[in-house]
Design an enzyme around this catalytic site. Structure first.
Site, short mmCIF file in Angstrom:
data_model
loop_
_atom_site.label_atom_id
_atom_site.label_comp_id
_atom_site.label_asym_id
_atom_site.label_seq_id
_atom_site.Cartn_x
_atom_site.Cartn_y
_atom_site.Cartn_z
N MET A 182 0.82 -1.22 0.00
CA MET A 182 0.00 0.00 0.00
C MET A 182 0.86 1.27 0.00
SD MET A 182 -3.06 -0.03 -0.46
CE MET A 182 -4.02 -1.44 -0.90
N CYS A 183 1.97 1.24 0.76
CA CYS A 183 2.74 2.48 0.87
C CYS A 183 3.41 2.81 -0.47
CB CYS A 183 3.76 2.40 2.01
SG CYS A 183 4.95 1.09 1.81
N THR A 184 3.76 1.78 -1.23
CA THR A 184 4.32 2.02 -2.56
C THR A 184 3.28 2.69 -3.43
OG1 THR A 184 5.75 0.10 -2.40
CG2 THR A 184 5.30 0.95 -4.60
N HIS A 241 2.61 6.30 -1.93
CA HIS A 241 3.65 7.32 -1.79
C HIS A 241 4.81 7.22 -2.78
CE1 HIS A 241 1.50 8.32 1.78
NE2 HIS A 241 1.70 7.12 2.29
#
Ligand SMILES: Nc1ncnc2c1ncn2[C@@H]1O[C@H](COP(=O)(O)OP(=O)(O)OP(=O)(O)O)[C@@H](O)[C@H]1O
Ligand SMILES: [Mg+2]
Ligand SMILES: [Zn+2]
Lengths: 438, 537
Positions: A211-213, A216
Site C-alpha cells: 500500500m505504501c508504494t 507514496h
C-alpha cells in the site's frame, strides 16, 4: 436416452475400439479388452466438467469424441468477446449468453447422441449429493480458490470405515491449468494421492503491491493504475455512489487509464497504456488456444484411461511449457502426511500464551500450507457457540473485529480447545486444536 | 478502418486481447498476413488448424483427396455425419472457417502426391506446410521440394497413444525469444559512466533516515562494491566465502537506532538477496557468441537478411565501444525506492542503452551502405528491438528429412546412444520408422486386422531390426512396445491428436511470428506416461 444403435454409424468408434477391445502391455493389470467397456462409457459413465472456459470447451469436445456421452458442465459466467480466441464453442451471436448452455448445445448438436447437461451455476451452489453422482470430475478452472473448494468437496465424499478408506467412495479428480504458454495437468485420487492442498506451494503467490508504494512511492505504471483503483475510485465515485469497478465496462477502464496516466506523468513514469490498465484492473491472465488444447487433451486422455483402464493413469502431475522448444515434465507429487485437507489428522495450531486473535487470523492466511482468504473462526466457549471473528459478512465483521487485539486466553480459549474455521477455500469447516506453547 | 469481411478492427483488439498480451500487435499482424497449407484433414490436421483459425491466421488451404468416412466423423470435431461421402477437405474447411470470420479457408480435392506430380508450384505460395497422414515416399518428395524453395515444413503424426512432430526449416532466426527467466543486465561488475556519476551524487552517510531506507539497492550494491574493491585489489567478490563476506559488509551499512540495534531496511535486504545474481560477470551468452561466429554473420552479402546485418553490427559494437559487452538492455527491476530516484536511475540505464543503440545504428548504416542498400532500409525501431534483445537472440537450423533418412547422413551414433536406455522415447521414433516400412511392404498398418495381430508383431519386429541394422546398429527396442503398436493399428485417438494439435499450432505460430523458439527438430510424446523428448535427427 437414446441407445447407441440409433445414432451410431459404421466405423464411428473404430479408433477407440482398438484400445478398448484389445489388451496391451501398458494396460492396467486387471484390464481385459472387451466391447463392454465402450458400452459402459457410452451408457453409464457420468463425467462432470467444471468450467466451460478455455479448458472446459476443449474438454467437452474431447470427451464427446472419446466415447463419453453423459456429461454435465458447470459454469457461472457468460460469453465475452475476449473468450472467442480460444473458447471455440462460442460465436459472436452467443456473447452475453451463459457459457454452460451454449457449450452444451454446441457439443450435443455436433456430436450425435451426446448428452451434455448445462448448469449455469457456481460450483458452490451444489452440495455433496450432486457431486456424488459422477464417476470422474474434470476441472478447467481459473482460480486457486475454486480448485481448493472442489478438492475439499471430493475429499468430503470419502467414506472411512474404522480409518480405512472405502475405495468406492473415491471420485477421481483431473485438474488442468494454463497461463500463457505454460500449463499443468494432474490426476488426483482423493485420499490416495496428493490433493490440491498437499501441493499449495506450487501455486505462484499473488502479486500484491504494498500500500505504501502505491500511495507514496510509485515506480511502475502498475503502481499508478492500482492507485487509481484503490484510492481515487472510492473517493471520486466517477460513475455514481455505489458503482464498483466493472473491468468489462470500457468507460470504467478509460477513466482509470486517464487518471493513471495523470499520476504517471506527475512522477515521470512511462508505460501506462489502455491494455496494461485493463490487465491490471481485471488481473488478466494471457491465454491462447494452443496451450488450452494441449492441457485439455491431456485431461481427456486421463479420463479415458481412468474410465476404461486401457492404460495406466498419469502418475500424477505433468507440467508443460512451449516457449522455448517443447518441454514436459512428469512427476509424482507427494501426498502430505499432515495435509490440512486430506490427511485425516487433526491440525494443531501452537501459539504463545500472549498471542492475540489477530495472530491466529494472520497465521491462517499466511501459513504456506493453509493460505486461507477470509477465515471465519468459531469455538465453543463455556458451552456456548461463539463467533470469534468473521470477515465475509460485513455485519459480523464489524461486531467481531474488536476481538482481534484480544488475547486468545482473554477470549476464553483454553489449551486443547477446538477451533472451527470456515473459509472460501473449502466447502467444509476445518477443525484445529489450539495448543499453547510453554 | 474496417475490413471487407469479418469483424471491424476495433473488435479485434478485444477479441484477441488474451493472446496480444503474448505476442503483441506485430506478432498478430504477422499471423494475419500468413497462409498455411495443411495436408490431410484428419483429426490431427483439423485440430492443428482449429488452433490456428482461433487466433486468426490469415488463410489456410487444405489438400486432401479423400472422402469423409464413418471413422473420420468418429474422431474429428470438424466433420459431421451429414458430411459422410463428401470431400474431406471441403467439409473440414467449412466447419473450420465457421469458427472465425477473419480467416479465409480454401481446399483442393487432390492428394499431396497428385499435386507434387502435376503442380508442385502450388506449395511454394505458403508460409509453412503442415503434413499429416503421409507415406514416407511422399514425405521425402515434399521435403525435397520445400527445402529447395526454403519453405518450412512441419510433419505431424498421432499414432495410438504416441505423438511425433518434426520441424524442417533451413534457418530460423529469433529476436524476441521471450525467455522465461531472463537475468537482469545491470553491469555492476563494470559500471558505466552514467551509473558512476549518479551513484557518486548520493551520499549514504549524509542523508535522512527516509532517504537512506529508500535508496535503490543497485546504488547500495555499487557503493559497497566500490568499498570492497578498494580493499581487495580492485577485484569483485568471486567465491562463496567472499560473497558471504560481502553480504556482511552490506549488512553493516544498515542504520542503527540509539541502542545500536539495526533498523529494518528493506532496500538492504534486497541488496543482499540480489548479490549473487548481480555479481555474475557481464558476458556474451554462448548462443549469441555462436551467432557472431557464424559465417552468415562474418560474411555478409547483398542477400543477407536483416537479422544477420543487425547481428554483424552488434558484433562490431561488442568489439569496439562495447569492449566485450553487448549493448546495454536499459531496463532495471522494480525495487524499494522513492519514485524520484528510481526514475532517475531508470533513466541512467536508459540513457546508456540509447547511446549503445546509437553506436549500433551507426554500424548498421555503414554496413547497409557497403552492401549497396539504402542506409535506412532497416527501420530504427527494429535496430532498437534488436539491441534490447541482444542477449536472447536465437538461431535454429534444422536438418532436412532427406539427410535424416539417408543412411550415411543419419545421426546414427546419437540414435544408438539413446537406444541404450530402454525407456528412451527414441524407441518410439524407431517404431514409427519401422511402421512406415511395414506399410510400404504390406500396404496396410500393423494391427489393422484382429486376426493378424500376432503375425503382425513378428512382421513389425523384423521391420524394426531392418531399420536398426541399416543404421549399422545392434540396438533393440522393448518387445512390449512392438505389441502395443500392433494393438493401436494406426488408431487415432481424438485426445492424443488434440494434444499434438495444440503443440503443432504453437510451433507454426513461432515460425510465422518469429517469436519464441521453435523445436529443433523432432518431438516425441508418449500419452501413456506423459513423458516427452526432443531429438535432433
Ligand atoms: N466457482 C466457479 N463456479 C463455476 N464456474 C467457475 C468458477 N470459477 C471459475 N469458473 C469458470 O471457469 C472458467 C475459466 O475459464 P477461462 O479463464 O478460460 O475463462 P474466462 O475467465 O472467461 O476468460 P478470461 O480469464 O480470459 O477472462 C470461466 O468460464 C469461469 O466462469
Ligand atoms: Mg479466467
Ligand atoms: Zn492433501
Amino acid at each position: 436416452m437414446e441407445d447407441s444403435g440409433s445414432t451410431d454409424w459404421p466405423g464411428r468408434w473404430k479408433h477407440i475400439r482398438r484400445l478398448l477391445e484389445r489388451s496391451g502391455p501398458f494396460a492396467h493389470p486387471d484390464f481385459e479388452g472387451s466391447p463392454e467397456i465402450l458400452e459402459f462409457m457410452l451408457n453409464n459413465c457420468k463425467v462432470l466438467v467444471i468450467g466451460a472456459g478455455g479448458l472446459g470447451c476443449e474438454i467437452l469436445k474431447g470427451l464427446a469424441l472419446s466415447g463419453f456421452r453423459n456429461i454435465d458442465v458447470i459454469d457461472m459466467d457468460t460469453v465475452d468477446l475476449s473468450n472467442l480466441n480460444r473458447q471455440f464453442l462460442f460465436r459472436m451471436k452467443d456473447i452475453s449468453r451463459d457459457k454452460a448452455t451454449v457449450a452444451a448445445e454446441f457439443v450435443n448438436n455436433r456430436v450425435p447422441g451426446c448428452n451434455v447437461i448445462p448448469h449455469f451455476k457456481k460450483i458452490q451452489d451444489y452440495d455433496p449429493s450432486f457431486y456424488r453422482q459422477f464417476h470422474i470430475i474434470i476441472c478447467g478452472l481459473d482460480s486457486v480458490i475454486a480448485r481448493r473448494w472442489m478438492n475439499g468437496m471430493v475429499l468430503s465424499l470419502l467414506n472411512y470405515e474404522d480409518g480405512v478408506l472405502d475405495p468406492s467412495s473415491i471420485i477421481p479428480m483431473i485438474d488442468g491449468g494454463t497461463e500463457g504458454f505454460k500449463g499443468n495437468a494432474r490426476v488426483i485420487l482423493p485420499g490416495m494421492t496428493a490433493c490440491i492442498d498437499c501441493t499449495l506451494d506450487l501455486f505462484p503467490p499473488q502479486v500484491n503491491f504494498p500500500m505504501c508504494t502505491i500511495a507514496h512511492t510509485p515506480r511502475l505504471p502498475e503502481h499508478c493504475i492500482e492507485y487509481v483503483k484503490v484510492f481515487l475510485w472510492p473517493q471520486e465515485k466517477p460513475f455514481g455512489e455505489n458503482v464498483g469497478i466493472d473491468g468489462d465496462d470500457p468507460r470504467h477502464i478509460q477513466w482509470i487509464f486517464e487518471k493513471a496516466q495523470d499520476r504517471a506523468d506527475q512522477f515521470n513514469i512511462k508505460g501506462v497504456t489502455y491494455r496494461l490498465t485493463q490487465g491490471v484492473v481485471k488481473r488478466i491472465i494471457p491465454a491462447v488456444a494452443s496451450t488450452n488444447a494441449v492441457i485439455s487433451a491431456q485431461c481427456v486422455t486421463e479420463a479415458f484411461k481412468l474410465a476404461s483402464s486401457c492404460c495406466n493413469p498419469l502418475n500424477n502431475y505433468m507440467v508443460f511449457n512451449d516457449t522455448d522448444g517443447l518441454y514436459t515434465y512428469t512427476y509424482e507429487a507427494e501426498k502430505k502426511e499432515d495435509c490440512p485437507a486430506c490427511s485425516q489428522v487433526p491440525q494443531a495450531l501452537s501459539f504463545k500464551k500472549d498471542a492475540v486473535l489477530q495472530d491466529l487470523v494472520d497465521h491462517l492466511k499466511n501459513s504456506a500450507s493453509l493460505q486461507m482468504r477470509e477465515p471465519g473462526i468459531t469455538a465453543t466457549v463455556n458451552g456456548k457457540n461463539k463467533t470469534l471473528y468473521m470477515q465475509s459478512v460485513e455485519a459480523i465483521r464489524k461486531r467481531t473485529k474488536e476481538n482481534l487485539p484480544k488475547r486468545l486466553s482473554e477470549l476464553g480459549l483454553t489449551d486443547g480447545q477446538e477451533l472451527v474455521v470456515a473459509d472460501v477455500t473449502t466447502p467444509n469447516a476445518v477443525i484445529f486444536k489450539l495448543k499453547y506453547e510453554v | 478502418m474496417s475490413t471487407q469481411r469479418g469483424s471491424p478492427v476495433v473488435d479485434k483488439e478485444k477479441k484477441y486481447d488474451r493472446q496480444l498480451r503474448l505476442w503483441g500487435d506485430h506478432g498478430q499482424a504477422a499471423l494475419e498476413g500468413s497462409a498455411v497449407c495443411l495436408i490431410n484433414a484428419g483429426a490431427l490436421g483439423t485440430e492443428i488448424l482449429k488452433n490456428l483459425c482461433l487466433p486468426g491466421v490469415g488463410a489456410f488451404t487444405i489438400v486432401d483427396g479423400k472422402k469423409v468416412t464413418g471413422e473420420d466423423v468418429g474422431n474429428n470435431f470438424f466433420l459431421e455425419k451429414s458430411s459422410l461421402g463428401m470431400s474431406r477437405g471441403q467439409a473440414a474447411m467449412e466447419l473450420l472457417t465457421e469458427m472465425n470470420s477473419d480467416v479465409k479457408g480454401d481446399f483442393i480435392e487432390e492428394s499431396a502426391d497428385q499435386i507434387l506430380e502435376t503442380n508442385p508450384q502450388f506449395f511454394k505460395t505458403f508460409s509453412i506446410v503442415i503434413a499429416t497422414e503421409l507415406q514416407e515416399r511422399t514425405l521425402l518428395d515434399l521435403d525435397k521440394l520445400l527445402w529447395e524453395n526454403n519453405i518450412p515444413l512441419l510433419v505431424c503424426r498421432s499414432y495410438g497413444m504416441l505423438v511425433y512432430m518434426r520441424l524442417v526449416i533451413q534457418e530460423h532466426t529469433v529476436i524476441e525469444s521471450h525467455p522465461d527467466n531472463a537475468f537482469e543486465d545491470l553491469r555492476l561488475d563494470r559500471p558505466f559512466p552514467g551509473l558512476i556519476k549518479f551513484a557518486n551524487s548520493l551520499d549514504l552517510d549524509h542523508m535522512s533516515k527516509q532517504e537512506h531506507m529508500h535508496t535503490p539497492y543497485l546504488i547500495l550494491l555499487y557503493k559497497f562494491l566500490e568499498k570492497w574493491k578498494s580493499e581487495h585489489q580492485s577485484q569483485i567478490p568471486k567465491n562463496y566465502k567472499e560473497k558471504t563476506a560481502f553480504k556482511n559488509l552490506l549488512r553493516s551499512g544498515v542504520l542503527k537506532n540509539e541502542e545500536g540495534v539495526p533498523l529494518l531496511e528493506e532496500n538492504f535486504d534486497e541488496a543482499v538477496a540480489a548479490t549473487n545474481s548481480a555479481l555474475v560477470p557481464t558476458s556474451i551468452p554462448s548462443s549469441v557468441q555462436e551467432i557472431f561466429n557464424d559465417s552468415c554473420c562474418t560474411n555478409l552479402t547483398s542477400q543477407s537478411s536483416n537479422f544477420w546485418i543487425l547481428a554483424h553490427a552488434v558484433k562490431q559494437f561488442t568489439e569496439n565501444e562495447g569492449a566485450g559487452a553487448l549493448p546495454l538492455r536499459g531496463s532495471i527491476p522494480d525495487m524499494t525506492a522513492d519514485s524520484e530516484r528510481y526514475i532517475r536511475l531508470q533513466n541512467v540505464y536508459l540513457d546508456q542503452a540509447q547511446q549503445d543503440y546509437a553506436s549500433v545504428l551507426g554500424y548498421v548504416q555503414q554496413t547497409l551502405t557497403s552492401l549497396g542498400k539504402p542506409s535506412d532500409s532497416i527501420p530504427e525501431q527494429d535496430v532498437k528491438m534488436f539491441c534490447r534483445n541482444a542477449s536472447f537472440l536465437k538461431l535454429v537450423r534444422c536438418r532436412s528429412l532427406s539427410d535424416e533418412y539417408c543412411s550415411d547422413k543419419a545421426k546414427v551414433s546419437d540414435i544408438g546412444m539413446h537406444l541404450e536406455n530402454p525407456d528412451s522415447e527414441m524407441a518410439v521414433y524407431v517404431l514409427l520408422r519401422a511402421i512406415d516400412r511395414f506399410h510400404s511392404q504390406y500396404n496396410r498398418f500393423p494391427g489393422d486386422y484382429d486376426n493378424e495381430r500376432e503375425a503382425d508383431v513378428h512382421k513389425l519386429t523384423s521391420c524394426v531390426s531392418n531399420v536398426i541394422h541399416e543404421w549399422g546398429l545392434h540396438s533393440t527396442v522393448k518387445e512390449e512396445l512392438v505389441q502395443e503398436m500392433c494393438r493401436y493399428g494406426a488408431a487415432e485417438l481424438h485426445s492424443v491428436a488434440a494434444f499434438l494439435g495444440g503443440c503443432a499450432a504453437q510451433e507454426v505460430i513461432k515460425v510465422i511470428t518469429k517469436q519464441f523458439v521453435p523445436v529443433n527438430n523432432t518431438f516425441i510424446y508418449n500419452a501413456v506416461t506423459g513423458a516427452s523428448a526432443t531429438f535432433q535427427l
